[in-house]
Design a protein around this motif. Structure first.
Motif, PDB file in Angstrom:
ATOM      1  N   ASP A   1      18.861  -2.551 -12.509  1.00 36.39           N
ATOM      2  CA  ASP A   1      18.308  -3.541 -13.433  1.00 36.39           C
ATOM      3  C   ASP A   1      17.169  -4.353 -12.814  1.00 36.39           C
ATOM      4  O   ASP A   1      16.351  -4.933 -13.535  1.00 36.39           O
ATOM      5  N   GLN A   2      17.117  -4.407 -11.479  1.00 32.50           N
ATOM      6  CA  GLN A   2      16.085  -5.204 -10.826  1.00 32.50           C
ATOM      7  C   GLN A   2      14.679  -4.674 -11.102  1.00 32.50           C
ATOM      8  O   GLN A   2      13.707  -5.415 -11.020  1.00 32.50           O
ATOM      9  N   PHE A   3      14.571  -3.398 -11.423  1.00 37.35           N
ATOM     10  CA  PHE A   3      13.262  -2.780 -11.614  1.00 37.35           C
ATOM     11  C   PHE A   3      13.005  -2.350 -13.059  1.00 37.35           C
ATOM     12  O   PHE A   3      11.985  -1.734 -13.338  1.00 37.35           O
TER      13      PHE A   3
ATOM     14  N   ASP B   1       2.650  -5.582   6.297  1.00 39.43           N
ATOM     15  CA  ASP B   1       3.657  -6.036   7.259  1.00 39.43           C
ATOM     16  C   ASP B   1       5.084  -5.834   6.761  1.00 39.43           C
ATOM     17  O   ASP B   1       5.951  -6.705   6.921  1.00 39.43           O
ATOM     18  N   LEU B   2       5.331  -4.679   6.167  1.00 47.16           N
ATOM     19  CA  LEU B   2       6.681  -4.309   5.745  1.00 47.16           C
ATOM     20  C   LEU B   2       7.027  -2.952   6.353  1.00 47.16           C
ATOM     21  O   LEU B   2       6.150  -2.110   6.557  1.00 47.16           O
ATOM     22  N   LYS B   3       8.302  -2.740   6.620  1.00 49.11           N
ATOM     23  CA  LYS B   3       8.730  -1.454   7.179  1.00 49.11           C
ATOM     24  C   LYS B   3       8.361  -0.322   6.222  1.00 49.11           C
ATOM     25  O   LYS B   3       8.550  -0.443   5.002  1.00 49.11           O
ATOM     26  N   PRO B   4       7.852   0.800   6.747  1.00 45.05           N
ATOM     27  CA  PRO B   4       7.538   1.919   5.862  1.00 45.05           C
ATOM     28  C   PRO B   4       8.758   2.410   5.093  1.00 45.05           C
ATOM     29  O   PRO B   4       8.649   2.840   3.943  1.00 45.05           O
ATOM     30  N   GLN B   5       9.939   2.308   5.716  1.00 46.09           N
ATOM     31  CA  GLN B   5      11.172   2.734   5.040  1.00 46.09           C
ATOM     32  C   GLN B   5      11.465   1.865   3.822  1.00 46.09           C
ATOM     33  O   GLN B   5      12.040   2.329   2.834  1.00 46.09           O
ATOM     34  N   TYR B   6      11.063   0.595   3.892  1.00 42.95           N
ATOM     35  CA  TYR B   6      11.283  -0.323   2.775  1.00 42.95           C
ATOM     36  C   TYR B   6      10.426   0.078   1.578  1.00 42.95           C
ATOM     37  O   TYR B   6      10.911   0.113   0.438  1.00 42.95           O
ATOM     38  N   LEU B   7       9.164   0.424   1.815  1.00 48.35           N
ATOM     39  CA  LEU B   7       8.300   0.856   0.717  1.00 48.35           C
ATOM     40  C   LEU B   7       8.774   2.180   0.141  1.00 48.35           C
ATOM     41  O   LEU B   7       8.747   2.380  -1.078  1.00 48.35           O
ATOM     42  N   SER B   8       9.223   3.089   1.003  1.00 49.45           N
ATOM     43  CA  SER B   8       9.763   4.360   0.514  1.00 49.45           C
ATOM     44  C   SER B   8      11.013   4.133  -0.323  1.00 49.45           C
ATOM     45  O   SER B   8      11.235   4.807  -1.339  1.00 49.45           O
ATOM     46  N   PHE B   9      11.821   3.164   0.086  1.00 51.32           N
ATOM     47  CA  PHE B   9      13.012   2.776  -0.677  1.00 51.32           C
ATOM     48  C   PHE B   9      12.613   2.258  -2.058  1.00 51.32           C
ATOM     49  O   PHE B   9      13.189   2.646  -3.083  1.00 51.32           O
ATOM     50  N   LEU B  10      11.582   1.408  -2.108  1.00 48.89           N
ATOM     51  CA  LEU B  10      11.147   0.839  -3.381  1.00 48.89           C
ATOM     52  C   LEU B  10      10.610   1.906  -4.322  1.00 48.89           C
ATOM     53  O   LEU B  10      10.923   1.905  -5.517  1.00 48.89           O
ATOM     54  N   VAL B  11       9.803   2.828  -3.805  1.00 51.13           N
ATOM     55  CA  VAL B  11       9.214   3.839  -4.679  1.00 51.13           C
ATOM     56  C   VAL B  11      10.276   4.812  -5.183  1.00 51.13           C
ATOM     57  O   VAL B  11      10.217   5.297  -6.315  1.00 51.13           O
ATOM     58  N   THR B  12      11.285   5.077  -4.365  1.00 52.38           N
ATOM     59  CA  THR B  12      12.344   6.009  -4.751  1.00 52.38           C
ATOM     60  C   THR B  12      13.246   5.421  -5.826  1.00 52.38           C
ATOM     61  O   THR B  12      13.587   6.094  -6.809  1.00 52.38           O
ATOM     62  N   LEU B  13      13.614   4.159  -5.669  1.00 53.53           N
ATOM     63  CA  LEU B  13      14.591   3.568  -6.578  1.00 53.53           C
ATOM     64  C   LEU B  13      13.973   2.901  -7.801  1.00 53.53           C
ATOM     65  O   LEU B  13      14.647   2.712  -8.813  1.00 53.53           O
ATOM     66  N   SER B  14      12.703   2.569  -7.735  1.00 55.95           N
ATOM     67  CA  SER B  14      12.067   1.924  -8.883  1.00 55.95           C
ATOM     68  C   SER B  14      11.473   2.934  -9.859  1.00 55.95           C
ATOM     69  O   SER B  14      11.300   2.639 -11.036  1.00 55.95           O
TER      70      SER B  14
ATOM     71  N   VAL C   1       8.445   3.791 -10.040  1.00 56.73           N
ATOM     72  CA  VAL C   1       7.086   3.398 -10.416  1.00 56.73           C
ATOM     73  C   VAL C   1       6.201   3.547  -9.179  1.00 56.73           C
ATOM     74  O   VAL C   1       6.702   3.580  -8.045  1.00 56.73           O
ATOM     75  N   PRO C   2       4.881   3.653  -9.358  1.00 60.86           N
ATOM     76  CA  PRO C   2       4.003   3.786  -8.192  1.00 60.86           C
ATOM     77  C   PRO C   2       4.082   2.569  -7.267  1.00 60.86           C
ATOM     78  O   PRO C   2       4.231   1.434  -7.725  1.00 60.86           O
ATOM     79  N   VAL C   3       3.987   2.830  -5.965  1.00 60.87           N
ATOM     80  CA  VAL C   3       3.904   1.766  -4.959  1.00 60.87           C
ATOM     81  C   VAL C   3       2.574   1.921  -4.229  1.00 60.87           C
ATOM     82  O   VAL C   3       2.319   2.941  -3.591  1.00 60.87           O
ATOM     83  N   LEU C   4       1.724   0.913  -4.347  1.00 58.56           N
ATOM     84  CA  LEU C   4       0.447   0.873  -3.658  1.00 58.56           C
ATOM     85  C   LEU C   4       0.569  -0.065  -2.459  1.00 58.56           C
ATOM     86  O   LEU C   4       1.372  -0.994  -2.477  1.00 58.56           O
ATOM     87  N   TYR C   5      -0.266   0.144  -1.435  1.00 53.41           N
ATOM     88  CA  TYR C   5      -0.175  -0.765  -0.285  1.00 53.41           C
ATOM     89  C   TYR C   5      -1.486  -0.854   0.478  1.00 53.41           C
ATOM     90  O   TYR C   5      -2.322   0.049   0.451  1.00 53.41           O
ATOM     91  N   VAL C   6      -1.659  -1.996   1.153  1.00 55.08           N
ATOM     92  CA  VAL C   6      -2.670  -2.166   2.186  1.00 55.08           C
ATOM     93  C   VAL C   6      -1.926  -2.423   3.489  1.00 55.08           C
ATOM     94  O   VAL C   6      -0.736  -2.732   3.490  1.00 55.08           O
ATOM     95  N   HIS C   7      -2.629  -2.304   4.596  1.00 53.47           N
ATOM     96  CA  HIS C   7      -2.006  -2.505   5.906  1.00 53.47           C
ATOM     97  C   HIS C   7      -2.027  -3.978   6.308  1.00 53.47           C
ATOM     98  O   HIS C   7      -3.017  -4.679   6.082  1.00 53.47           O
ATOM     99  N   GLY C   8      -0.941  -4.411   6.927  1.00 46.96           N
ATOM    100  CA  GLY C   8      -0.916  -5.700   7.588  1.00 46.96           C
ATOM    101  C   GLY C   8      -1.264  -5.528   9.051  1.00 46.96           C
ATOM    102  O   GLY C   8      -1.384  -4.401   9.554  1.00 46.96           O
ATOM    103  N   ASN C   9      -1.399  -6.623   9.768  1.00 46.28           N
ATOM    104  CA  ASN C   9      -1.772  -6.542  11.179  1.00 46.28           C
ATOM    105  C   ASN C   9      -0.648  -6.003  12.060  1.00 46.28           C
ATOM    106  O   ASN C   9      -0.894  -5.642  13.216  1.00 46.28           O
ATOM    107  N   HIS C  10       0.570  -5.906  11.524  1.00 39.43           N
ATOM    108  CA  HIS C  10       1.687  -5.354  12.297  1.00 39.43           C
ATOM    109  C   HIS C  10       2.090  -3.957  11.821  1.00 39.43           C
ATOM    110  O   HIS C  10       3.198  -3.500  12.105  1.00 39.43           O
ATOM    111  N   ASP C  11       1.198  -3.276  11.117  1.00 39.48           N
ATOM    112  CA  ASP C  11       1.549  -1.989  10.511  1.00 39.48           C
ATOM    113  C   ASP C  11       1.037  -0.777  11.279  1.00 39.48           C
ATOM    114  O   ASP C  11       0.780   0.278  10.698  1.00 39.48           O
ATOM    115  N   GLU C  12       0.929  -0.890  12.593  1.00 41.25           N
ATOM    116  CA  GLU C  12       0.479   0.250  13.391  1.00 41.25           C
ATOM    117  C   GLU C  12       1.439   1.431  13.281  1.00 41.25           C
ATOM    118  O   GLU C  12       1.037   2.584  13.444  1.00 41.25           O
TER     119      GLU C  12
END
Length: 201
Positions: free
Chosen positions: A21-23, A34-47, A49-60
């Protein structure tokens, strides 16, 4: 259209207490970095819907392990269902490493996109990691904003400018919403839902 913006801190609301229901009303998810790549993959899988992103300074870590199923919009003008979304991730350069830029370098990135902006006849949403200079940014170099973001808002008048990088834990200076001329400024730290109204374009 409802857009979920996320940034900097994985939200326990989704990460630890997931419910379909959250999505149910979310049409698009955009990460400001600045989010874990696994977190974005989790969001795109369970929602679903498309997930777009830009890089944060801690996203090496994205260099070798980018979020699966997600779309990077860094240095791009991406159009989704008629909404023109431009991405310029990264922070002010304060140490050696990726996804950090001087003001001059960030301006060069913007200049490379001007032809696309011209072809698409503008920008609706500017997505960055860092804030704009003097607009709820920090005084220390890592958290200073970019002046070019103010220039982009003045010239192209996007409906929204959405960034991360300035955390809620920084105290009373944290602002979720602000305005700059004709643009609504949103700090996406953790999570924030914006309802995009096409009639206001």
């Amino acid at each position: 259209m409802k857009i979920l913006f996320v940034s900097d801190e994985e939200s326990s609301y989704y990460w630890d207490h997931y419910s379909p229901d959250q999505f149910k009303d979310i049409d698009l998810i955009i990460s400001c970095g600045d989010l874990k790549p696994q977190y974005l993959s989790f969001l795109v899988t369970l929602s679903h819907v498309p997930v777009l992103y830009v890089h944060g300074n801690h996203d090496e870590r994205y260099i070798t392990s980018p979020p699966e199923g997600c779309i990077c919009i860094d240095d791009n003008l991406f159009v989704y269902k008629g909404i023109r979304i431009m991405g310029l991730g990264g922070s002010m350069r304060y140490r050696p490493g990726h996804f950090q830029y001087t003001e001059k370098q960030m301006r060069k990135r913007y200049r490379r996109l001007r032809h696309k902006i011209f072809l698409k006849k503008g920008i609706d949403i500017l997505v960055t990691h860092s804030p704009a200079k003097g607009l709820n940014d920090g005084t220390d170099l890592p958290h200073q904003g970019f002046s070019v973001f103010r220039d982009i808002m003045q010239k192209h008048k996007p409906k929204y400018f959405v960034h991360g990088h300035v955390h809620k834990s920084y105290g009373h200076k944290f602002k979720r919403f602000d305005t700059f001329e004709e643009t609504t400024v949103v700090n996406a730290c953790e999570r924030c839902i914006v309802e995009y109204n096409f009639e206001c374009q």
